[in-house]
Design a protein around this motif. Sequence first.
Motif, PDB file in Angstrom:
ATOM      1  N   ASP A  66      51.580  41.162  47.399  1.00 41.44           N
ATOM      2  CA  ASP A  66      52.775  41.306  46.555  1.00 41.44           C
ATOM      3  C   ASP A  66      54.041  40.980  47.340  1.00 41.44           C
ATOM      4  O   ASP A  66      55.082  41.622  47.186  1.00 41.44           O
ATOM      5  CB  ASP A  66      52.859  42.726  45.983  1.00 41.44           C
ATOM      6  N   THR A  67      53.935  39.952  48.195  1.00 38.50           N
ATOM      7  CA  THR A  67      55.072  39.543  49.016  1.00 38.50           C
ATOM      8  C   THR A  67      55.576  38.180  48.551  1.00 38.50           C
ATOM      9  O   THR A  67      55.022  37.562  47.646  1.00 38.50           O
ATOM     10  CB  THR A  67      54.668  39.445  50.502  1.00 38.50           C
ATOM     11  N   ASP A  68      56.617  37.712  49.212  1.00 42.36           N
ATOM     12  CA  ASP A  68      57.147  36.374  48.939  1.00 42.36           C
ATOM     13  C   ASP A  68      56.557  35.337  49.895  1.00 42.36           C
ATOM     14  O   ASP A  68      56.978  34.185  49.889  1.00 42.36           O
ATOM     15  CB  ASP A  68      58.677  36.382  49.070  1.00 42.36           C
ATOM     16  N   LYS A  69      55.602  35.740  50.691  1.00 45.97           N
ATOM     17  CA  LYS A  69      54.979  34.851  51.656  1.00 45.97           C
ATOM     18  C   LYS A  69      53.795  34.136  51.022  1.00 45.97           C
ATOM     19  O   LYS A  69      52.937  34.753  50.388  1.00 45.97           O
ATOM     20  CB  LYS A  69      54.484  35.661  52.868  1.00 45.97           C
ATOM     21  N   PHE A  70      53.731  32.807  51.186  1.00 51.79           N
ATOM     22  CA  PHE A  70      52.601  32.016  50.693  1.00 51.79           C
ATOM     23  C   PHE A  70      51.679  31.688  51.866  1.00 51.79           C
ATOM     24  O   PHE A  70      52.148  31.376  52.973  1.00 51.79           O
ATOM     25  CB  PHE A  70      53.085  30.734  50.019  1.00 51.79           C
ATOM     26  N   ASP A  90      54.893  23.028  53.554  1.00 47.89           N
ATOM     27  CA  ASP A  90      55.016  23.437  52.156  1.00 47.89           C
ATOM     28  C   ASP A  90      53.649  23.688  51.523  1.00 47.89           C
ATOM     29  O   ASP A  90      53.504  23.652  50.298  1.00 47.89           O
ATOM     30  CB  ASP A  90      55.774  22.370  51.359  1.00 47.89           C
ATOM     31  N   GLY A  91      52.658  23.945  52.360  1.00 44.55           N
ATOM     32  CA  GLY A  91      51.325  24.281  51.879  1.00 44.55           C
ATOM     33  C   GLY A  91      50.515  23.061  51.467  1.00 44.55           C
ATOM     34  O   GLY A  91      51.039  21.957  51.258  1.00 44.55           O
ATOM     35  N   THR A  92      49.208  23.273  51.349  1.00 39.75           N
ATOM     36  CA  THR A  92      48.330  22.197  50.911  1.00 39.75           C
ATOM     37  C   THR A  92      48.688  21.711  49.513  1.00 39.75           C
ATOM     38  O   THR A  92      48.342  20.593  49.131  1.00 39.75           O
ATOM     39  CB  THR A  92      46.868  22.669  50.912  1.00 39.75           C
ATOM     40  N   GLY A 106      43.075  21.422  43.433  1.00 38.15           N
ATOM     41  CA  GLY A 106      42.940  21.724  44.854  1.00 38.15           C
ATOM     42  C   GLY A 106      41.551  22.088  45.297  1.00 38.15           C
ATOM     43  O   GLY A 106      41.220  21.954  46.470  1.00 38.15           O
ATOM     44  N   GLY A 107      40.720  22.589  44.374  1.00 36.49           N
ATOM     45  CA  GLY A 107      39.362  22.957  44.778  1.00 36.49           C
ATOM     46  C   GLY A 107      39.371  24.084  45.781  1.00 36.49           C
ATOM     47  O   GLY A 107      39.911  25.163  45.536  1.00 36.49           O
ATOM     48  N   ARG A 108      38.786  23.835  46.964  1.00 33.42           N
ATOM     49  CA  ARG A 108      38.688  24.886  47.982  1.00 33.42           C
ATOM     50  C   ARG A 108      39.874  24.914  48.930  1.00 33.42           C
ATOM     51  O   ARG A 108      39.812  25.549  49.994  1.00 33.42           O
ATOM     52  CB  ARG A 108      37.371  24.745  48.740  1.00 33.42           C
ATOM     53  N   VAL A 109      40.967  24.239  48.579  1.00 32.10           N
ATOM     54  CA  VAL A 109      42.257  24.543  49.182  1.00 32.10           C
ATOM     55  C   VAL A 109      43.056  25.295  48.122  1.00 32.10           C
ATOM     56  O   VAL A 109      43.027  24.951  46.945  1.00 32.10           O
ATOM     57  CB  VAL A 109      43.022  23.298  49.688  1.00 32.10           C
ATOM     58  N   TYR A 110      43.730  26.344  48.542  1.00 33.76           N
ATOM     59  CA  TYR A 110      44.353  27.246  47.578  1.00 33.76           C
ATOM     60  C   TYR A 110      45.555  27.921  48.239  1.00 33.76           C
ATOM     61  O   TYR A 110      45.417  28.888  48.981  1.00 33.76           O
ATOM     62  CB  TYR A 110      43.327  28.281  47.125  1.00 33.76           C
TER      63      TYR A 110
END
Length: 435
Positions: free
Chosen positions: A50-54, A205-207, A40-44
């Motif tokens: 400490d949550t369940d949230k991304f 669903d995120g990068t 991913g490099g500079r996408v992360y």
Amino acid sequence: MQHQYDVIVVGGGISGLRTARDLGRAGKSVLVLEAQDRLGGRVYYDRFADTDKFVEFGGGWFNTAFQPQMTSEIERYSLKISVNPKPATAFRWLIGGQISNGVSPVPLEYMAEMERGLYETTHAARRIEFGTAWDKQDLADLDVSWERFVKGLSLAAPVEEFFLNWCSSSEPEDTNALDILTWIAGFESSPWRTYAESMIYHFADGTKSLVDALAADSGADIRLDSPVARIEHGKDGVVVTTRSGATFTGAVGVASVPINVWPDVEFVPPLSPLKREVSAEIHPGRTVKLWTVLDNVSEGFSAWGQGQGCNWLFRFDDVPEGDLYVGFSGGYDLDPTNADAIQDAVRVFDPNAKVIKFDAHDWRANEFAKGTWMIRRPGEALRYHSAIPAKEGDLIFGGSDTSFGWNGWMEGALETGARAAVEALQALDGPPAKV
């Protein structure tokens, strides 16, 4: 010389993975060497505190209306996209040390000055041929700092401060005006669209969904935790050696890593003087993308202005602990581990807000990034812009830092990844036959 691979791609970010995907689909054998323990490099995309949230700790936003490469990949892999779930319902502007509320960042008596500033900025952006190297255009008068460009408009003080605050990664005196104007050109020369519509869409669903799709489709041999120490490149292929001493050979190499880390790799023969010069400078991009959960916060506000450690803050979503906000430190040297500094930065915009949780990835401290997206220094870009992605021997250069248009965006990573793949195919098979 017998090679182990057709192409060796150094860097497993979006650009490198796009190159590997295109080459793999063309039937070429590809090795991807990634220094980090993830792609991913500079996408992360990772868990917030400490949550369940991304959340996205690096690049995450895009706009398919202006970014065709992203649109194509979304359609190819049927990726789900979302809009920011909690749009702002109130605005706070910090100008001249004073907070104001409302849609306009400045009092109505300054609206004519605001109109003039927007006109001049739009006019300058329209001079740029988007996607063409700056040194191939008549832009020498715009190769100046954003501070010099804005101050040259002789705007009223509140309007001038508003325009100076458009820098989201470094100080106005360190930011090349061409960087900001080129982004505006990419959004059809509309400053409004650049700042109001560029940060709306993201992956549901995120990068990671894009990264995983590209990697799986590439068929490449992908090796993590493999930082590269040396790249030998010439007319007979490339020899790539990792820090652990592993050596790989390829007919063609692609360096798809941030320009700030080029000096950490030994290139044999050395890179061209202009490449060495621009990479040795270490560009000034240093913003921190800060995620915070706030309690006792004013309902639905977004804030913008010369604050204290943070120059932009807006509500993103709700979480069980409170309101999830995201912001940028701009040119401020905000310590993303200092709870008191983060609390102070937030309270400049909302004195009653309490920081419950916070999280960030310090890209400046990441040895495989050493900063954010590339920010060109003023007064120098026209000397080396077209030299940055120029092929040397059997070594090709990719990564969004080498983009002539969408520098710093995932679109730029996809575009340069596609370009690198085309150059690699031409090096392997020769130019396409003329019809």
